[in-house]
Design an enzyme around this catalytic site. Structure first.
Site, PDB file in Angstrom:
ATOM      1  N   GLY A  21       0.822  -1.047   0.035  1.00 37.83           N
ATOM      2  CA  GLY A  21      -0.031   0.036   0.025  1.00 37.83           C
ATOM      3  C   GLY A  21       1.005   1.145   0.031  1.00 37.83           C
ATOM      4  NE  ARG A  25       6.607  -1.888   4.534  1.00 34.13           N
ATOM      5  CZ  ARG A  25       6.295  -2.635   5.399  1.00 34.13           C
ATOM      6  NH1 ARG A  25       5.369  -3.349   5.292  1.00 34.13           N
ATOM      7  NH2 ARG A  25       6.787  -2.244   6.822  1.00 34.13           N
ATOM      8  NE  ARG A  44      -3.921  10.862  -9.441  1.00 35.12           N
ATOM      9  CZ  ARG A  44      -5.042  11.751  -9.238  1.00 35.12           C
ATOM     10  NH1 ARG A  44      -5.483  11.593  -7.786  1.00 35.12           N
ATOM     11  NH2 ARG A  44      -5.790  12.344  -9.854  1.00 35.12           N
ATOM     12  NE  ARG A  88      -3.775  -5.644   0.926  1.00 30.96           N
ATOM     13  CZ  ARG A  88      -3.113  -4.756   1.723  1.00 30.96           C
ATOM     14  NH1 ARG A  88      -2.188  -3.961   1.250  1.00 30.96           N
ATOM     15  NH2 ARG A  88      -3.401  -4.625   2.933  1.00 30.96           N
ATOM     16  CB  SER A  91      -0.039  -4.424   7.942  1.00 33.53           C
ATOM     17  OG  SER A  91      -0.705  -2.919   7.356  1.00 33.53           O
ATOM     18  CG  ASP A 206      -3.280  -3.289  13.995  1.00 32.14           C
ATOM     19  OD1 ASP A 206      -2.682  -2.705  12.935  1.00 32.14           O
ATOM     20  OD2 ASP A 206      -4.593  -3.255  13.954  1.00 32.14           O
ATOM     21  NE  ARG A 219       8.505  -2.319  13.923  1.00 30.93           N
ATOM     22  CZ  ARG A 219       8.251  -1.876  15.490  1.00 30.93           C
ATOM     23  NH1 ARG A 219       7.342  -2.146  15.960  1.00 30.93           N
ATOM     24  NH2 ARG A 219       9.517  -1.343  15.771  1.00 30.93           N
TER      25      ARG A 219
HETATM   26  N1  HPA Z   1      -8.166  -2.378   9.831  1.00 31.15           N
HETATM   27  C1  HPA Z   1      -8.073  -2.381   8.647  1.00 31.15           C
HETATM   28  N2  HPA Z   1      -6.773  -2.229   8.031  1.00 31.15           N
HETATM   29  C2  HPA Z   1      -5.942  -2.394   8.640  1.00 31.15           C
HETATM   30  C3  HPA Z   1      -5.833  -2.648   9.937  1.00 31.15           C
HETATM   31  C4  HPA Z   1      -7.130  -2.766  10.848  1.00 31.15           C
HETATM   32  O1  HPA Z   1      -7.482  -2.931  11.843  1.00 31.15           O
HETATM   33  N3  HPA Z   1      -4.529  -2.962  10.462  1.00 31.15           N
HETATM   34  C5  HPA Z   1      -3.692  -2.670   9.667  1.00 31.15           C
HETATM   35  N4  HPA Z   1      -4.568  -2.411   8.396  1.00 31.15           N
END
Ligand code: HPA
Length: 234
Positions: A21, A25, A44, A88, A91, A206, A219
């Site tokens: 995304g 990166r 962009r 893709r 995260s 997360d 990480r």
């Molecule tokens: N929600 C949506 N996209 C994400 C999240 C999440 O909690 N964490 C990392 N990408």
């Protein structure tokens, strides 16, 4: 070289592309993992590069966040630039207790809150799914590399990062959804519609149920593991 509204092509684009995304990166991956990387796009700030890995051509492009952005780039990559394999690398937030932060998730299928699929005018509910060939190859690579913390299953492609509905996570959890991200459904639907192969490989950044802590080392290892699995698909 071809121009679209979103890609002003300045170099070749490979048949296999990695899609983080974050454009920075993409730059980091090209500079750290590719040989002979050349930039193919900067429109962009969606930075794109092509290089080789082990002699095989590969590209990387930062898609930005969310379904509309992924919808645009995947559509153009497949239909205008002839890309065949779209991976893709992103995260997600985990929503199952057995999944830990910095584990890796392969999105076998993608549930979604997005209405992206309505354009296909189907007479029912479509199930966006990964390419079996890419998924099988990714699992075999993970096994070969000795990467054990991999989960494979249904993920949620959510339109709202900040949702006003505090009950939604529990509802997706009870249906066995592993984690939440924001791009997979558009990627899988475009790949299906326009006959390309797609896979989402995610690191858990997360945990939406626990407040689990991790180390910088975990990480780094997790990111490197995800990239190494993705690079093996070239
Ligand atoms: N929600 C949506 N996209 C994400 C999240 C999440 O909690 N964490 C990392 N990408």
């Amino acid at each position: 070289m071809i121009n679209t509204p979103h890609i002003n092509q300045t170099a070749e684009i490979a048949e296999t592309i990695l899609l983080p995304g974050d454009p920075l990166r993409a730059k980091f991956i090209a500079e750290s993992f590719f040989e002979n990387a050349v930039q193919f796009n900067k429109v962009r700030g969606a930075l794109g590069y092509t290089g080789t890995v082990g002699g095989k051509k590969i590209s990387v492009l930062g898609t930005g966040m969310g379904v509309p952005s992924m919808g645009i780039y995947s559509h153009e990559l497949i239909n205008v630039f002839g890309v065949k394999n779209l991976i893709r690398i992103g995260s997600c937030g985990a929503i199952q207790e057995n999944i830990k932060v910095y584990d890796i998730i392969f999105g076998m299928s993608s549930s979604t809150t997005s209405n992206f699929g309505s354009q296909f005018c189907l007479p029912g509910v479509y199930s966006p799914a990964a390419s079996w060939e890419l998924l099988d190859k990714a699992k075999k690579s993970a096994d070969k590399l000795g990467i054990k913390n991999v989960h494979i299953g249904n993920i949620l492609c959510d339109d709202a990062f900040y949702s006003d509905d505090s009950t939604s996570v529990e509802k997706w959890k009870k249906m066995g959804v592993l984690g939440i991200e924001m791009e997979s459904a558009a990627l899988y639907m475009n790949a299906a519609r326009y006959k390309a192969n797609a896979l989402c490989i995610l690191t858990v950044s997360d945990h939406l149920l626990t407040n689990e802590a991790t180390t910088a080392e975990e990480r780094e290892t997790s990111f490197t593991n995800m990239i190494n699995i993705a690079l093996s698909l070239a």
